[in-house]
Design a protein around this motif. Structure first.
Motif, PDB file in Angstrom:
ATOM      1  N   UNK A 134      59.347  60.240 -40.056  1.00  0.00           N
ATOM      2  CA  UNK A 134      58.181  59.795 -39.019  1.00  0.00           C
ATOM      3  C   UNK A 134      57.121  60.776 -39.232  1.00  0.00           C
ATOM      4  N   UNK A 135      57.376  61.967 -39.242  1.00  0.00           N
ATOM      5  CA  UNK A 135      56.217  63.044 -39.044  1.00  0.00           C
ATOM      6  C   UNK A 135      55.401  62.854 -40.530  1.00  0.00           C
ATOM      7  N   UNK A 136      56.166  62.653 -41.374  1.00  0.00           N
ATOM      8  CA  UNK A 136      55.381  62.580 -42.853  1.00  0.00           C
ATOM      9  C   UNK A 136      54.509  61.461 -42.805  1.00  0.00           C
ATOM     10  N   UNK A 137      54.813  60.392 -41.837  1.00  0.00           N
ATOM     11  CA  UNK A 137      53.840  59.153 -41.880  1.00  0.00           C
ATOM     12  C   UNK A 137      52.594  59.557 -41.261  1.00  0.00           C
ATOM     13  N   UNK A 138      52.998  60.319 -40.228  1.00  0.00           N
ATOM     14  CA  UNK A 138      51.761  60.661 -39.215  1.00  0.00           C
ATOM     15  C   UNK A 138      50.977  61.863 -40.068  1.00  0.00           C
ATOM     16  N   UNK A 139      51.254  62.323 -41.042  1.00  0.00           N
ATOM     17  CA  UNK A 139      50.486  63.134 -41.832  1.00  0.00           C
ATOM     18  C   UNK A 139      49.566  62.330 -42.777  1.00  0.00           C
ATOM     19  N   UNK A 140      49.739  61.197 -42.780  1.00  0.00           N
ATOM     20  CA  UNK A 140      48.816  60.507 -43.820  1.00  0.00           C
ATOM     21  C   UNK A 140      47.500  60.391 -43.807  1.00  0.00           C
ATOM     22  N   UNK A 141      47.098  60.268 -42.323  1.00  0.00           N
ATOM     23  CA  UNK A 141      45.619  59.878 -42.219  1.00  0.00           C
ATOM     24  C   UNK A 141      44.945  61.399 -41.905  1.00  0.00           C
ATOM     25  N   UNK A 142      45.703  62.132 -41.248  1.00  0.00           N
ATOM     26  CA  UNK A 142      45.068  63.401 -40.827  1.00  0.00           C
ATOM     27  C   UNK A 142      45.986  64.576 -40.976  1.00  0.00           C
ATOM     28  N   UNK A 143      45.566  65.914 -40.975  1.00  0.00           N
ATOM     29  CA  UNK A 143      46.311  66.936 -41.214  1.00  0.00           C
ATOM     30  C   UNK A 143      47.063  67.281 -39.903  1.00  0.00           C
ATOM     31  N   UNK A 144      48.297  66.919 -40.127  1.00  0.00           N
ATOM     32  CA  UNK A 144      49.090  66.995 -38.617  1.00  0.00           C
ATOM     33  C   UNK A 144      49.925  68.245 -38.736  1.00  0.00           C
ATOM     34  N   UNK A 145      49.775  69.360 -39.479  1.00  0.00           N
ATOM     35  CA  UNK A 145      50.482  70.446 -39.773  1.00  0.00           C
ATOM     36  C   UNK A 145      51.020  71.095 -38.471  1.00  0.00           C
ATOM     37  N   UNK A 146      49.928  71.383 -37.829  1.00  0.00           N
ATOM     38  CA  UNK A 146      50.152  72.399 -36.574  1.00  0.00           C
ATOM     39  C   UNK A 146      51.133  71.679 -35.579  1.00  0.00           C
TER      40      UNK A 146
END
Length: 204
Positions: A171-183
């Protein structure tokens, strides 16, 4: 004086090299331009081979892309095994394992797989090819995670806890698709690792 000709690369080796270039180019295309932009022609151009050579290996786009995602999935699992082997001699911490999973599920290889999942959701024929592949990958990812964590699945609730970990990182991988969600992802994974430590250490 005669010049000795260099030995020619065996045909089988050239064929394997061409196939691998096509698979790598297809993964790259899926991750960068998506399913719609990943055609046999585009992949062949990116791989540096002719369309005819591409179709010699893969008759259709679906066949090419499914093979590419299978190849990418094998690479993802191999990299996870390699990372775990690098920690030989000591069991990796729960945080090590969770962060490693986080990297796996935000890689270009995972992005490529996502594109195929979306296409397969509305294409019954493609879904019939993709579903068994993803089931196999899911089982292998689960097995490697159990091994890395040293988890005892005979204890009630442990299997579900490991699966919840995999569902979380996916799910976190999905969240990273549109924006940099690394932090945000790193904060969540650190907190989950602490929670997971408690869950695996305490009686279920």
């Amino acid at each position: 004086m005669t010049t000795q000709a260099l030995p020619r690369e065996p045909q089988q080796d050239r064929s394997r090299a061409t196939r691998r270039r096509l698979l790598e180019a297809a993964v790259d295309c899926l991750a960068s331009v998506g399913w719609a932009g990943t055609t046999v022609t585009v992949v062949a151009e990116r791989a540096g081979v002719s369309r005819g050579a591409a179709q010699h290996h893969f008759r259709t786009r679906e066949e090419l892309v499914t093979a590419a995602v299978e190849y990418g999935s094998d690479v993802r699992m191999a990299r996870m095994r390699e990372h775990l082997d690098e920690l030989a001699g000591r069991r990796p911490s729960t945080l090590d394992v969770v962060l490693l999973l986080g990297e796996m599920y935000t890689s270009p290889l995972f992005r490529a797989a996502l594109q195929l999942w979306v296409a397969a959701a509305s294409d019954e024929q493609l879904r019939a090819q993709v579903a068994p592949l993803e089931a196999r990958v899911g089982r292998e990812a689960h097995r490697l995670t159990v091994e890395a964590l040293g988890a005892d699945e005979s204890v009630p609730g442990v299997r579900e806890t490991v699966q919840a970990t995999l569902d979380l990182v996916r799910g976190l991988g999905l969240a990273d698709l549109l924006t940099d969600d690394s932090a945000r992802r790193t904060r969540l994974l650190r907190q989950w690792a602490a929670t997971l430590d408690l869950a695996l250490a305490s009686p279920q």
